[in-house]
Design an enzyme around this catalytic site. Structure first.
Site, mmCIF file in Angstrom:
data_model
loop_
_atom_site.group_PDB
_atom_site.id
_atom_site.type_symbol
_atom_site.label_atom_id
_atom_site.label_comp_id
_atom_site.label_asym_id
_atom_site.label_seq_id
_atom_site.Cartn_x
_atom_site.Cartn_y
_atom_site.Cartn_z
ATOM 1 N N HIS A 311 0.856 -1.193 0.000
ATOM 2 C CA HIS A 311 0.000 0.000 0.000
ATOM 3 C C HIS A 311 0.890 1.240 0.000
ATOM 4 O O HIS A 311 1.937 1.262 0.643
ATOM 5 C CB HIS A 311 -0.881 -0.013 1.259
ATOM 6 C CG HIS A 311 -1.687 1.234 1.448
ATOM 7 N ND1 HIS A 311 -1.413 2.163 2.439
ATOM 8 C CD2 HIS A 311 -2.752 1.721 0.778
ATOM 9 C CE1 HIS A 311 -2.291 3.148 2.374
ATOM 10 N NE2 HIS A 311 -3.112 2.910 1.374
ATOM 11 N N ASN A 312 0.472 2.283 -0.745
ATOM 12 C CA ASN A 312 1.275 3.519 -0.830
ATOM 13 C C ASN A 312 2.758 3.194 -1.029
ATOM 14 O O ASN A 312 3.625 3.676 -0.293
ATOM 15 C CB ASN A 312 1.094 4.374 0.435
ATOM 16 C CG ASN A 312 -0.271 5.067 0.467
ATOM 17 O OD1 ASN A 312 -1.035 4.994 -0.497
ATOM 18 N ND2 ASN A 312 -0.581 5.716 1.563
ATOM 19 N N GLU A 341 1.271 0.056 -5.530
ATOM 20 C CA GLU A 341 0.287 1.118 -5.723
ATOM 21 C C GLU A 341 0.941 2.378 -6.276
ATOM 22 O O GLU A 341 2.031 2.763 -5.839
ATOM 23 C CB GLU A 341 -0.406 1.430 -4.400
ATOM 24 C CG GLU A 341 -1.545 2.436 -4.572
ATOM 25 C CD GLU A 341 -2.223 2.791 -3.256
ATOM 26 O OE1 GLU A 341 -3.323 3.353 -3.318
ATOM 27 O OE2 GLU A 341 -1.656 2.527 -2.180
ATOM 28 N N ASP A 343 -0.095 6.301 -6.794
ATOM 29 C CA ASP A 343 -1.046 7.372 -6.483
ATOM 30 C C ASP A 343 -0.719 8.542 -7.425
ATOM 31 O O ASP A 343 0.229 9.289 -7.178
ATOM 32 C CB ASP A 343 -0.850 7.763 -5.012
ATOM 33 C CG ASP A 343 -2.078 8.419 -4.417
ATOM 34 O OD1 ASP A 343 -2.923 8.874 -5.192
ATOM 35 O OD2 ASP A 343 -2.170 8.498 -3.178
ATOM 36 N N HIS A 356 1.497 11.316 -2.103
ATOM 37 C CA HIS A 356 0.291 11.161 -1.294
ATOM 38 C C HIS A 356 -0.439 12.499 -1.302
ATOM 39 O O HIS A 356 -0.008 13.453 -0.660
ATOM 40 C CB HIS A 356 0.672 10.739 0.129
ATOM 41 C CG HIS A 356 -0.464 10.120 0.884
ATOM 42 N ND1 HIS A 356 -1.278 9.143 0.335
ATOM 43 C CD2 HIS A 356 -0.933 10.318 2.144
ATOM 44 C CE1 HIS A 356 -2.178 8.777 1.215
ATOM 45 N NE2 HIS A 356 -2.002 9.480 2.316
ATOM 46 N N GLU A 390 -4.174 4.631 -8.544
ATOM 47 C CA GLU A 390 -5.140 5.532 -7.911
ATOM 48 C C GLU A 390 -5.025 6.823 -8.702
ATOM 49 O O GLU A 390 -4.071 7.580 -8.562
ATOM 50 C CB GLU A 390 -4.801 5.730 -6.432
ATOM 51 C CG GLU A 390 -5.906 6.448 -5.689
ATOM 52 C CD GLU A 390 -5.604 6.606 -4.209
ATOM 53 O OE1 GLU A 390 -5.623 7.757 -3.738
ATOM 54 O OE2 GLU A 390 -5.334 5.595 -3.542
ATOM 55 N N TYR A 702 14.427 -8.685 28.165
ATOM 56 C CA TYR A 702 13.512 -8.384 29.272
ATOM 57 C C TYR A 702 13.916 -7.104 30.001
ATOM 58 O O TYR A 702 15.101 -6.870 30.271
ATOM 59 C CB TYR A 702 13.484 -9.550 30.260
ATOM 60 C CG TYR A 702 12.706 -9.260 31.521
ATOM 61 C CD1 TYR A 702 11.313 -9.294 31.516
ATOM 62 C CD2 TYR A 702 13.354 -8.945 32.709
ATOM 63 C CE1 TYR A 702 10.581 -9.016 32.662
ATOM 64 C CE2 TYR A 702 12.637 -8.662 33.866
ATOM 65 C CZ TYR A 702 11.253 -8.694 33.833
ATOM 66 O OH TYR A 702 10.533 -8.414 34.966
#
Length: 753
Positions: A311-312, A341, A343, A356, A390, A702
């Site tokens: 994605h992106n 993807e 965009d 974006h 997109e 830990y």
């Protein structure tokens, strides 16, 4: 194990002794470091004696000299193959340029040599060292690592170790010992009573240090022939402990392959050293070696597979200010991601850009991304790549997008269905090898291609579901967009349509018409209409994407989406996270090709599978999984800045799958020992649907006062696990191998009564 800590330097690179390219790197030389058109500065670079560290001079006030590890290098590229080179240098210097690409988010290092042949030698030398390190067995990497730590501890380079140097060395390898233990160990090895260890005394110290008690016990149980394992003894071990379906011939092959002692080999015996060598190879790994290659049926329709998806993809960091880069596409594709993807927005000078929208993320040219995708799509997998568009562009720039894809991708771009008739189903990954599929809007149905129906040059269509969403902090986007015919025509098997319910899809959508689902919508459907969702995915594709509110590029859990058969479960590849570990584990099998055949009950229309209710059916193959966490080896230090910082490791074993199978159990923590901690703790897991289950090991440091730090992790499908005594490799948070570290476990997956 060499006795002299500072002999021939090239001995640190087994197999490259006397190699001229290696010697060239050890001698070093001036290179021009390029950051911009104006920042191009000469720096001296050289390989250090350990053959694992590259040193370079720095003109920073507080860092006059700097180093980085060869382990941090992802790849080396010859020529002007980075965004920086293309932007800041002239094509005439092509043969003098090379780039060092780092793992994770570290910026590429663009370097230019004085002559083309020098650049070639730098690239050749670095590639040889990287490949050499990659091809070493885990045992060889372990020896290499310990030897280098010893060299560093020998501060005055006199080939001797004082008690002080020995304690420094132990801290380096992540072991904290009290003064008495260190002194006793030193005294035991200092046979000459000289107050220093040298020669065979260092060898004795090394043997004491690396002694594997658990291997002694296992080997001793089966070595029933003159204190060694005969071929028959080894066969008994393989059949009884490892539960492998093997013959005497297989046992003899292992002896021939891994036994180093000539006398034992002649007798068809395996010594303890040979046994340890075998246990460190792929035959002794938890991952079934047969699954490291493409072994599944790749001739099923495309929608019958889980597809590794990003994605992106253009983002290197977050969704608000992070840089967009072709490098992000290269990294995803080199990890066998098969759906990326793009965009797309109108850019200056008539050229479409990718970024974006409505944010401060940087922009990258659409055509540069397509070039990068063309160059790197099929380096790690031959199977098809889906370009998910997109589209926010004007008609003119859409036409240019189509032109760039057709011109750059050429015959690899699928521009019409396979065959001469209208298809009724998807072609297979096998039939689509080496092909690019475009996912996006289309002005008409596929039958227009065969009916010679003319269509308008452009028309208005609804935007992609993802594009049409109003995201927090963004301006509300329009729900309609004009679509150019040129772009529409190259959308063949992945036509984007809005989802209006499963019944509507069944009655109205062709197989190639697919929907994208925001994570919240997809999770709701998976929870409330699981069986309907599974049936929908039996003849159509579904793409899931993260919520727009995840501005930090965080990820959702992909497992519930796979449980209902969703194929394109898109994640932010740029974000190291548990979710990406699960994704890496899911696609670890089948030759890392990016496609995994879904279980039969997610492909058969007669199936009534529901992950939550688990009614009777072929999916119920109840298993009991017994896991004993025995030891770990050479865990890395977490806080390297603190000289005396030693880890307190614990191991957590996790199962991910259908809700009934999700479970987590952990060992106690061991104080101050990251070198060879021993737990010997047993866990039992009851598994209902093993075909969907994933097994994940997590090693943490830990901390009683704050959150534990991740040391390493490893995830794989339960169906790819080998029974018996197995070594488990460990990966960093970003998914890169930690070369010398690992877990040793005993695992038994049996049918539940």
């Amino acid at each position: 194990m060499p006795f002299n800590l500072h002999v021939d330097v090239t001995s640190c690179c087994p197999g490259l002794e006397g190699d001229p390219d290696l010697q060239f790197l050890l001698d070093g030389g001036k290179l021009i470091k390029i950051r911009s058109s104006s920042w191009q500065k000469s720096r001296f670079y050289k390989l250090e004696e350990d053959c694992k560290t590259l040193w370079h001079e720095s003109h920073k006030i507080f860092k006059r000299n700097q180093t980085f590890s060869i382990d941090d290098i992802d790849s080396v590229r010859k020529g002007r193959q980075s965004e920086g080179f293309l932007k800041h240098t002239d094509p005439s210097v092509e043969d003098r340029c090379f780039s060092i690409i780092f793992k994770g988010r570290k910026r590429n290092l663009d370097l230019m040599a004085n002559q083309g042949h020098e650049a070639k030698q730098w690239v050749s030398g670095l590639e040889k060292i990287i490949n050499n390190m990659h091809n070493l067995s885990r045992q060889q990497k372990s020896e290499h690592w310990i030897f280098n730590c010893m060299r560093k501890a020998d501060k005055n380079e006199d080939n001797k170790m004082t008690l002080k140097e020995l304690k420094h060395f132990l801290r380096q390898i992540n072991v904290e010992v009290d003064e008495t233990y260190a002194a006793d160990l030193f005294k035991k090895c200092d046979k000459s009573n000289s107050g220093t260890l040298e020669g065979s005394e260092i060898k004795h110290f090394y043997d004491l240090l690396t002694h594997r008690e658990e291997i002694d016990v296992i080997y001793g149980k089966y070595a029933q022939t003159e204190g060694q394992m005969s071929a028959r003894d080894l066969l008994n071990f393989l059949l009884n402990e490892q539960r492998e379906q093997v013959s005497m011939q297989d046992a003899l092959k292992l002896i021939e392959k891994y036994e180093l002692d000539g006398t034992a080999k002649e007798k068809k015996h395996m010594t303890k050293d040979g046994f340890l060598m075998y246990m460190h190879q792929e035959e002794g790994s938890i991952l079934n070696p047969k699954h490291k290659h493409v072994y599944q049926d790749m001739s099923q329709p495309l929608n019958h597979y889980f597809i590794s998806s990003s994605h992106n993809t253009y983002l290197m960091e977050d969704q608000l200010r992070g840089p967009s880069s072709t490098e992000a596409y290269i990294k995803a594709l080199m990890k066998s991601c098969r759906c990326v993807e793009l965009d797309c927005w109108d850019g200056p000078n008539g050229e479409p850009v990718i970024y974006h929208g409505y944010t401060l993320t940087s922009k990258v040219l659409f055509r540069d991304v397509i070039k990068a995708v063309k160059d790197y799509a099929f380096k790690t997998s031959d199977y098809p790549v889906i370009l998910s568009l997109e589209n926010h562009c004007s008609v003119d720039q859409q036409k240019l997008m189509a032109h760039h894809m057709i011109a750059i991708l050429g015959d690899a771009l699928l521009t019409k269905p396979l065959g001469d008739t209208l298809p009724g189903n998807f072609p297979s990954p096998e039939e689509l090898k080496g092909k690019f599929l475009i996912k996006g809007k289309r002005l008409n149905k596929l039958d227009a291609i065969f009916n010679n129906n003319s269509t308008v040059d452009e028309d208005t269509v609804s935007e992609e579901d993802e594009a049409a969403e109003s995201k927090e902090g963004e301006q509300k986007t329009k729900s309609k967009i004009k679509l150019a015919r040129e772009l529409s025509d190259i959308v063949i098997y992945c036509k984007s349509v809005h989802f209006n319910g499963f019944e509507h899809a069944k009655d109205n959508q062709a197989f190639y018409e697919m929907s994208s689902f925001k994570e919240s919508k997809a999770f709701s459907l998976a929870q409330n209409s699981a069986t309907a969702y599974i049936h929908h995915n039996m003849d159509k594709l579904s793409r899931i994407y993260p919520a727009g509110s995840r501005t930090d590029s965080s990820n959702y859990n992909p497992v519930p989406m796979w449980n209902v058969g969703c194929q394109i479960v898109a994640l932010n590849f740029q974000t190291p996270s548990k979710e990406m570990h699960l994704n890496q584990g899911r696609f670890l099998q089948n030759g890392l090709c990016g496609y995994i055949l879904k279980p039969g009950f997610l492909r058969s229309f007669s199936s009534q599978f529901d992950p939550s209710t688990l009614t009777k059916g072929p999916w119920l193959q109840k298993k009991t999984c017994h896991i004993m966490v025995i030891t770990a080896q050479q865990l890395p230090k977490i806080n390297k800045d603190k000289h005396k910082s030693i880890v307190d490791p614990l191991v957590r074993v996790e199962i991910y799958g259908v809700p009934a199978d999700n479970a987590s159990k952990e060992t106690h923590y061991i104080e101050n020992n990251g070198f060879n901690p021993m737990w010997n703790e047993n866990f039992q897991f009851d598994i209902q649907v093993p075909e969907l289950a994933m097994l994940r090991f997590v090693v943490e440091d830990y901390d009683s006062t704050s959150q534990n730090d991740l040391i390493g992790q490893y995830c794989l499908p339960l169906t790819s696990v080998q029974n018996g005594y197995r070594h488990v490799p460990l990966l960093t948070k970003r998914g890169d191998i930690i070369s010398s570290a690992g877990l040793f476990v005993h695992l038994m997956l049996i049918d539940a009564e």
